[in-house]
Every structure is written in structure tokens, then in C-alpha cells.
Write an enzyme that holds these catalytic residues in place. Structure first.
Site, PDB file in Angstrom:
ATOM      1  N   ARG A 396      -7.371  56.080 -39.095  1.00  0.00           N
ATOM      2  CA  ARG A 396      -7.785  55.251 -37.972  1.00  0.00           C
ATOM      3  C   ARG A 396      -9.069  55.806 -37.357  1.00  0.00           C
ATOM      4  O   ARG A 396      -9.204  57.019 -37.201  1.00  0.00           O
ATOM      5  CB  ARG A 396      -6.700  55.206 -36.893  1.00  0.00           C
ATOM      6  CG  ARG A 396      -5.346  54.744 -37.385  1.00  0.00           C
ATOM      7  CD  ARG A 396      -4.281  55.115 -36.379  1.00  0.00           C
ATOM      8  NE  ARG A 396      -2.947  54.721 -36.784  1.00  0.00           N
ATOM      9  CZ  ARG A 396      -2.161  55.442 -37.586  1.00  0.00           C
ATOM     10  NH1 ARG A 396      -2.583  56.591 -38.067  1.00  0.00           N
ATOM     11  NH2 ARG A 396      -0.955  55.020 -37.914  1.00  0.00           N
ATOM     12  N   ARG A 504      11.994  37.294 -45.135  1.00  0.00           N
ATOM     13  CA  ARG A 504      11.035  36.332 -44.577  1.00  0.00           C
ATOM     14  C   ARG A 504       9.760  37.031 -44.100  1.00  0.00           C
ATOM     15  O   ARG A 504       8.681  36.456 -44.131  1.00  0.00           O
ATOM     16  CB  ARG A 504      11.694  35.589 -43.420  1.00  0.00           C
ATOM     17  CG  ARG A 504      10.734  34.892 -42.488  1.00  0.00           C
ATOM     18  CD  ARG A 504      11.462  34.090 -41.450  1.00  0.00           C
ATOM     19  NE  ARG A 504      11.793  32.770 -41.953  1.00  0.00           N
ATOM     20  CZ  ARG A 504      12.742  31.999 -41.443  1.00  0.00           C
ATOM     21  NH1 ARG A 504      13.469  32.434 -40.443  1.00  0.00           N
ATOM     22  NH2 ARG A 504      12.971  30.805 -41.935  1.00  0.00           N
ATOM     23  N   ASP A 520      11.783  26.993 -42.055  1.00  0.00           N
ATOM     24  CA  ASP A 520      13.078  26.876 -42.720  1.00  0.00           C
ATOM     25  C   ASP A 520      13.110  25.567 -43.493  1.00  0.00           C
ATOM     26  O   ASP A 520      12.389  24.615 -43.166  1.00  0.00           O
ATOM     27  CB  ASP A 520      14.208  26.902 -41.698  1.00  0.00           C
ATOM     28  CG  ASP A 520      14.684  28.322 -41.435  1.00  0.00           C
ATOM     29  OD1 ASP A 520      14.095  29.258 -42.019  1.00  0.00           O
ATOM     30  OD2 ASP A 520      15.619  28.498 -40.635  1.00  0.00           O
ATOM     31  N   GLU A 521      13.987  25.496 -44.489  1.00  0.00           N
ATOM     32  CA  GLU A 521      14.036  24.310 -45.325  1.00  0.00           C
ATOM     33  C   GLU A 521      14.445  23.056 -44.556  1.00  0.00           C
ATOM     34  O   GLU A 521      14.088  21.944 -44.938  1.00  0.00           O
ATOM     35  CB  GLU A 521      14.999  24.547 -46.485  1.00  0.00           C
ATOM     36  CG  GLU A 521      16.420  24.884 -46.023  1.00  0.00           C
ATOM     37  CD  GLU A 521      17.339  25.183 -47.185  1.00  0.00           C
ATOM     38  OE1 GLU A 521      17.351  24.380 -48.152  1.00  0.00           O
ATOM     39  OE2 GLU A 521      18.043  26.209 -47.132  1.00  0.00           O
ATOM     40  N   GLU A 608      16.632  38.010 -37.200  1.00  0.00           N
ATOM     41  CA  GLU A 608      15.277  38.354 -37.641  1.00  0.00           C
ATOM     42  C   GLU A 608      14.199  37.728 -36.767  1.00  0.00           C
ATOM     43  O   GLU A 608      13.154  38.338 -36.505  1.00  0.00           O
ATOM     44  CB  GLU A 608      15.074  37.980 -39.121  1.00  0.00           C
ATOM     45  CG  GLU A 608      14.794  36.513 -39.418  1.00  0.00           C
ATOM     46  CD  GLU A 608      16.039  35.646 -39.403  1.00  0.00           C
ATOM     47  OE1 GLU A 608      15.922  34.462 -39.746  1.00  0.00           O
ATOM     48  OE2 GLU A 608      17.123  36.150 -39.054  1.00  0.00           O
ATOM     49  N   ASP A 609      14.437  36.483 -36.283  1.00  0.00           N
ATOM     50  CA  ASP A 609      13.412  35.859 -35.457  1.00  0.00           C
ATOM     51  C   ASP A 609      13.340  36.525 -34.076  1.00  0.00           C
ATOM     52  O   ASP A 609      12.271  36.616 -33.472  1.00  0.00           O
ATOM     53  CB  ASP A 609      13.650  34.353 -35.319  1.00  0.00           C
ATOM     54  CG  ASP A 609      15.086  34.007 -34.947  1.00  0.00           C
ATOM     55  OD1 ASP A 609      15.880  34.930 -34.723  1.00  0.00           O
ATOM     56  OD2 ASP A 609      15.402  32.805 -34.888  1.00  0.00           O
ATOM     57  N   ARG A 656      23.576  36.778 -31.983  1.00  0.00           N
ATOM     58  CA  ARG A 656      22.242  36.823 -31.380  1.00  0.00           C
ATOM     59  C   ARG A 656      22.253  37.649 -30.092  1.00  0.00           C
ATOM     60  O   ARG A 656      21.312  38.389 -29.807  1.00  0.00           O
ATOM     61  CB  ARG A 656      21.741  35.411 -31.096  1.00  0.00           C
ATOM     62  CG  ARG A 656      20.974  34.794 -32.260  1.00  0.00           C
ATOM     63  CD  ARG A 656      20.360  33.481 -31.864  1.00  0.00           C
ATOM     64  NE  ARG A 656      19.472  32.991 -32.894  1.00  0.00           N
ATOM     65  CZ  ARG A 656      18.986  31.759 -32.943  1.00  0.00           C
ATOM     66  NH1 ARG A 656      19.334  30.890 -32.003  1.00  0.00           N
ATOM     67  NH2 ARG A 656      18.158  31.392 -33.899  1.00  0.00           N
TER      68      ARG A 656
END
Length: 700
Positions: A396, A504, A520-521, A608-609, A656
Site C-alpha cells: 500500500r 455469490r 436471484d433467479e 449473506e446479504d 436472519r
């Protein structure tokens, strides 16, 4: 004759001549009986640092780091060897980090389980026979590739750098480091912190957006102990000269220690009375500058206290190697004064322009939050500086260390080019790429393409900004043959997933655009929605921009955090089932977070979200952005749904909740930031001609 005359000339340091005035050795110590002469200091230093010329190239085995990367091993803790609370926090920080390994064969760096923080042999936490103990460790190897932490060295009256054992070729991470004994590019200077310093998270700084103008009630303050004798007494004894009782407050007390009354001078009684008239915390809050003089040692606790309070430190500690000076530019956050020029300090700081004062204050808050507010951050900064030394070509820059969000959150493995990160577009004079990559996660076990995913692919591929579509196939059955997939105007690629929720956010090399659209699908979006959301994201590339949202809240009855998907004015989470964000967050998610957090995500549904939102909020200190959506994406409220679907929804809701609270526990605070803002296109739902609207289909 001349030689004989010199021998006969009186020796003024002779005891017989000066017996009634001073000890002859004191004449070599610049008037202070506790100070060692330069020759004595050098001899003491050489006796401790026998490898005084150590550098990374000469005293560190780089080959240990080539195979497994930068891994850190902590020696097993011995039951009969107690450790202090502070050293326990240091070991815990390392063991919780992404660099820790339980296997010494994989290790690049080693940390002793022996508590070496307090090396004052008068202290109750002083560990004896350290030399004998470390020589019995088969991994010690003369200290090579070892890192030793120390907060206190030496003892009364001289407080030398003596640690009481030979550190060999080990790297020393030490508080109150003297520049004479500091080995540049090898040792690391760390701040002095108390045993109450938080393990993780830490308190926020005291500067807020409404804390302007930068000029406060007092210009310069100090409140602390005054030493009547011994090392460090000279500077603190002189502080009363700059006190004016108006905008410069300098308060000292000699009422400390067992024998203070034996050494009290004519000022002591008055100083002690004035000392009690002011509250230390109030002085910190209401002063622009804070004097940080040396104590018995070069560093002091008030250095971190001043940083947190946005009280610009005025350092009076000659020869102090400032904490993390290898990476941090202290010239932007502190005034480095000289103990010998104390009387010039008031006039010097009065000349600093208010704009620069505000810049100093803002930098103190950034440095406090980025590197000093918790033991975790102090330890991780130490490790990252060492890691940068191993690969100088991929380290860095000082700009990254001294600019938001800070060196700990900028991974050189991702890039060393500013334009590749979402934080520096304004400074770099650039903007994100004009295309995005869509990543659609498929988990349906049908093995065939549903109508919803076919419509989603057509809508996304129709966007003028779409560069490619990636389908993350996370099903047991193999994906349909290429001929079954719809024809698109952009490349469509199938990626075989590992059937983990964290897949994801894996940094796939196929994602070459700055922006990633996570889907998402079963997500339902129109091309206009995608276009408008991407245009908004390009103006806020460091944030998550999307459609369905949640909001968090504190539940006082349960004593824990909760979330709700009900339609409210508050939002703090944008679900990644339909959201834009910078691809760098994939690398941060996978490589910055420890494996334990990713395992938590994989074990709890729909976690995960939340973790991605928490991560981005922790990095940016900003909320996500909700944009116009044509269709309502409502999450199931478990209390209102019965039957099998209701049980599944309730379990999802509970997981959640658990996920959110476990993440807060790991980060040490609640990173999520609430917002009441939603961005709509210009003229959205205004009573004007459709021809004047850029996104008329959003209103259908």
C-alpha cells in the site's frame, strides 16, 4: 612539560573537589541525575539489541512466507503462565484474524504466549526468566520470524529500553519507542493503550458534522501529573509557563506517588488546588489543541485520548518514534513540537489557519477509527505493515494508508491502482466503467430453466449498459445444454458453484467491469429499472444501490437487534437479490473477512446479504441507496403466514435475526447506517408529457 601540566590541572569532576555540590557522574547528565549520558544510553541499548543492525533482508526468513502466504502462529498458552488482560486481547485479535494458523509448519510469523507487555521488574505482571523459557522453544530460532509486543520497558529511575531478555532477531512492536533504539524498516512503534481498551469495535470519535467552527472554547490544554524529580520531570515542570488562565489551560498536580510530600516545591499546593477546578473530559471536548508531553516514558495514554476527542495532539516528547510512522503521515494530524522550545508552542499554533485546523481534526478522527480505536485494529495494523514489507512491489502507498477508508480495508492483492477501488474516483479524477456484469444465482432443483429466469435474462440483456451475464449454477443437477438458454445480445456464461451461500460474493475473474449486479433467479426487474439503478450507482460507486430493502432496530425487550421488511421510511439494508455494488467488495468479502464469518453465512439462510451490507457499511460509514422499483418486492412476514410455508418463513426470519446479532458481536458494534432516502428519476410521476420523461416505463 605540557603533558605533566595537564595532569596537574585540577579535575573539576574529582570527588574531593566537588563532594559538597554534586556527584561527578551527574555532571555528565545535563543536570538531571536520572538521565543517562549518551554513551551510557548507547551501551545499554547495545546490550539489549545485540542484533541492532537487523533489517528484514538480514533477520527475516522470507522463504517461510512463500508457500502458504502470510500466516501467523501463536504459541499454545500454558496453564501455569498467567497473562495480562491486554496481552490476552492481543492474542485473541491474532487468533480471530484471517492470518491465523494453528499449524506452525505453515507459519510465516510467530507470536509468543509469554506475556512481554510489562517489562518493569517492579510490576506485578513482570514475567521472570523469559530468556530461559524462550531458549527452550524449538521454534524460537534466535528470534527469527518472531514478533514481540511490549508496552512498558525499564524501571525507576532511568526507564531504559531494557526488556530483561535478549530479543535476538525478533521484530519488536513497542510503545514509547526511542528513535535511537528503533530499527527502521524492521521494528514497529505502537501506541500505549490501557487494559480497558476495547477488544474490537471501539468508541467513535467525538467530532460530528455539527462540530464547526473548528475553533473551540480553549486553544490549548493540559491536565496531568507533574514529576518533581527524575526523568520526564523537566518538560512537565515547565508547562506552567504557558498557562494564561484564558484560552491556554495548563494544570499539573504533584499529589501522586508515595513520597510526593517529601519532594514538594513551592508551587505544589497552589497547583493541586487549581488542578481540581477543571474536569479532564470537559477540557478535551472544549479544546482545539491538547499538549501530549512525555511522561516517565516517551508515550502516554493521553495521545489516544486526544485523537479520539479530535483535540489536535501537540507532541512534546523528543526522540519518540511515533506509532505506525512507517505508514501514517502524522504531519496531517498532529503538531510535533520540541521540549526545548516549549514557549514557542502558543504562538506557533495561533498561526495555523482555521481550514487547516479543521483538516487536522478530521484526520485525527480518521486515524482513530481506522487504526487505534480497538486492540484488533492496533494488532491488525501491525501485521499489515509487516505483510507489506514482504512484497514491496505490491504494498500500500502512504496515500492509501492516510486516506479513507484506510490501509486495513484496501487489499493490495486486489490492486495497487487507485482507479480500481470504489473510494478514490474523485481524487483520481476518473469514474467507474460504463458497463456492468450481471451475476444471477440459480438454486432451483428442477434442472430446467423457469419462466422467471428467462424473463430476467431478457430484461437484463436488454440494458444498454450490460456487458455480460454470468449464471452461478448452484444446483445438484447439471445446467441445461447451451441450446436451451435464450439468445442474448451480450455474452452469457455458466459458472459452476459450490452450493454455498457465500459463492455469490466470490471474486470471479470473469467479472471485469467495476459494477456487479447481483440477482436471484426469481427476481423480477424491467430493463428500465436496471438502467436507472446503474446510472444511480455510477454516482455512488462505494455504496450498494438496489431495490428491496430491510431496516434494523434495537429491541429493548429482547435486548438484541432485530430487522423488519415492512414498508417504513427507514432503510439500512438493500437485499443483494437485486442490487448493484463494486466488484471490489467480492474480494473484501472473501479475503478480508475471516473464514469463520463465511462459515456462519453458509450455515444460516439469507445471511449473506446482511453480511455484505454490514461489511460495506463498516467500510464506508454510509447507508445503501434504494431506487425506484416498478414492482413491489415484499418479504414474507412469518407471523402472518401459516402452514409449511409459514414455518419456513419463520425459520428464515429467526436465522436472519441470529445472523445480524452474531455479526454485531463480531464487529464489536452495529455498523449499519439508516437512511430515509429513495432516488427516483426526474419528473417521476409528475403530471407532464411522457415524452419528457427518460424512464416512463417505471410508472407502469
Amino acid at each position: 612539560r605540557k603533558a605533566e601540566a595537564r595532569r596537574n590541572w585540577p579535575h573539576w569532576v574529582d570527588r574531593s573537589l566537588l563532594k559538597n555540590f554534586a556527584d561527578p557522574e551527574e555532571l555528565q547528565r545535563d543536570g538531571d541525575p536520572s538521565l543517562l549520558s549518551p554513551r551510557e544510553r548507547r551501551a545499554a541499548w547495545l546490550s539489549i539489541y545485540k542484533n541492532s543492525r537487523c533489517r528484514m533482508e538480514t533477520c527475516f526468513d522470507f522463504s517461510r512466507c512463500e508457500k502458504n502466504g502470510f500466516k501467523v502462529f501463536t504459541y499454545p498458552r500454558e496453564r501455569d503462565q498467567p497473562i495480562s488482560e491486554s496481552y490476552g486481547k492481543i492474542l485473541t485479535s491474532i487468533e480471530r484474524s484471517r492470518y491465523h494458523t494453528p499449524n506452525p509448519e505453515e507459519a510465516c510469523l510467530f507470536i509468543l504466549s509469554i506475556d512481554t507487555l510489562d517489562r518493569d521488574h517492579l510490576s506485578g505482571q513482570y514475567v521472570r526468566n523469559v530468556d530461559e523459557k524462550i531458549r527452550g522453544f524449538p521454534l524460537w530460532n534466535g528470534g527469527r520470524n518472531h514478533l514481540i509486543f511490549n508496552l512498558y520497558s525499564g524501571t525507576w529511575p532511568n526507564y531504559t529500553e531494557d526488556l530483561g531478555f535478549d530479543i535476538g532477531q525478533a521484530i519488536l512492536a513497542k510503545a514509547s519507542f526511542d528513535t535511537e533504539s528503533f530499527r527502521p524498516g524492521f521494528d514497529i512503534s505502537i501506541p500505549l493503550f490501557s487494559k480497558d481498551h476495547p477488544q474490537r469495535g471501539g468508541e467513535r470519535g467525538w467530532l460530528y458534522q455539527d462540530s464547526v467552527p473548528p475553533k473551540k472554547k480553549y486553544l490549548l490544554v493540559f491536565k496531568g501529573k507533574r514529576y518533581l524529580t527524575g526523568i520526564g520531570s523537566g518538560t512537565r515542570n515547565a508547562l506552567h509557563h504557558i498557562h494564561n488562565g484564558k484560552d491556554i489551560i495548563s494544570l499539573t498536580t504533584c499529589k501522586h506517588g508515595k513520597d510526593w510530600q517529601k519532594h514538594k516545591d513551592t508551587r505544589c499546593d497552589k497547583d493541586n488546588v487549581d488542578y481540581e477546578k477543571f474536569d479532564y473530559q470537559e477540557l478535551l471536548r472544549n479544546s482545539t489543541f491538547c499538549i501530549v508531553p512525555r511522561g516517565r516514558r516517551l508515550g502516554s495514554f493521553r495521545f489516544l485520548e486526544a485523537l479520539q476527542a479530535a483535540c489536535i495532539p501537540v507532541l512534546l516528547s523528543d526522540g519518540w518514534e511515533l506509532p505506525f510512522a512507517e505508514a501514517i503521515d502524522w504531519g496531517k494530524a498532529a503538531v510535533v513540537g520540541s521540549e526545548k522550545l516549549l514557549l514557542q508552542i502558543p504562538s506557533t499554533i495561533r498561526c495555523i489557519h482555521p481550514e487547516r485546523v479543521l483538516a487536522f481534526q478530521q484526520q485525527t478522527q480518521f486515524l482513530w477509527d481506522a487504526y487505534f480505536s480497538s486492540v484488533d485494529k492496533i494488532v491488525h495494523t501491525t501485521l499489515e505493515i509487516i505483510k507489506d514489507r514482504l512484497s514491496p512491489h505490491r504494498s500500500r502507498s502512504r496515500f492509501l494508508w492516510n486516506t479513507l477508508p484506510g490501509g486495513l480495508l484496501v487489499l493490495p492483492e486486489f490492486s495497487t491502482h487507485l482507479g480500481d477501488f470504489p473510494f478514490y474516483y474523485l481524487q483520481h479524477g476518473s469514474s467507474p466503467s460504463k458497463k456492468f456484469t450481471a451475476l444471477i444465482r440459480v438454486v432451483s432443483q428442477a434442472g430446467s430453466l423457469s419462466q422467471s429466469i428467462l424473463r430476467l435474462i431478457q430484461a437484463v440483456s436488454g440494458s444498454q449498459y450490460c456487458a455480460q451475464i454470468l449464471v452461478l449454477w448452484s444446483c445438484e443437477k447439471p445446467p441445461p445444454p447451451r441450446g436451451k438458454w435464450p439468445q442474448t445480445t451480450v455474452p452469457l456464461t455458466i459458472i459452476q458453484g459450490r452450493r454455498k451461500l457465500s459463492d455469490r460474493f466470490f471474486p470471479y475473474t470473469a467479472i471485469q467491469t467495476d459494477a456487479a449486479l447481483s440477482l436471484d433467479e426469481h427476481t423480477s426487474l424491467s430493463t428500465s429499472e436496471v438502467d436507472f439503478a446503474f446510472v444511480v450507482w455510477r454516482s455512488f460507486p462505494e455504496r450498494i444501490v438496489g431495490f428491496p430493502t430491510l431496516s434494523h432496530f434495537w429491541d429493548p425487550e429482547q435486548g438484541r437487534w432485530g430487522y423488519t421488511s415492512q414498508w417504513t421510511n427507514e432503510l439500512s439494508i438493500v437485499l443483494t437479490t437485486a442490487a448493484f455494488y463494486h466488484r471490489y467488495y467480492h474480494s473484501l468479502f472473501t479475503e478480508y473477512l475471516p473464514a469463520g464469518l463465511r462459515e456462519l453465512v453458509d450455515s444460516l439462510a439469507a445471511c449473506e446479504d446482511i453480511l455484505m451490507n454490514v461489511l460495506v457499511a463498516a467500510v464506508t460509514k454510509l447507508p445503501p441507496i434504494k431506487v425506484t422499483q416498478r414492482k413491489q418486492h415484499k418479504d414474507t412476514v412469518p407471523q402472518q403466514v401459516k402452514g409449511t410455508a409459514g414455518a419456513a418463513g419463520s425459520r428464515r426470519f429467526s436465522q436472519r435475526q441470529d445472523c445480524l446479532n452474531q455479526l454485531v458481536d463480531w464487529f464489536g458494534y452495529m455498523p449499519l447506517v439508516s437512511s430515509q432516502m429513495r432516488l427516483d428519476p426526474v419528473l417521476f410521476k409528475d403530471q407532464v408529457s411522457v415524452l419528457r420523461k427518460k424512464y416512463p416505463r417505471l410508472e407502469r
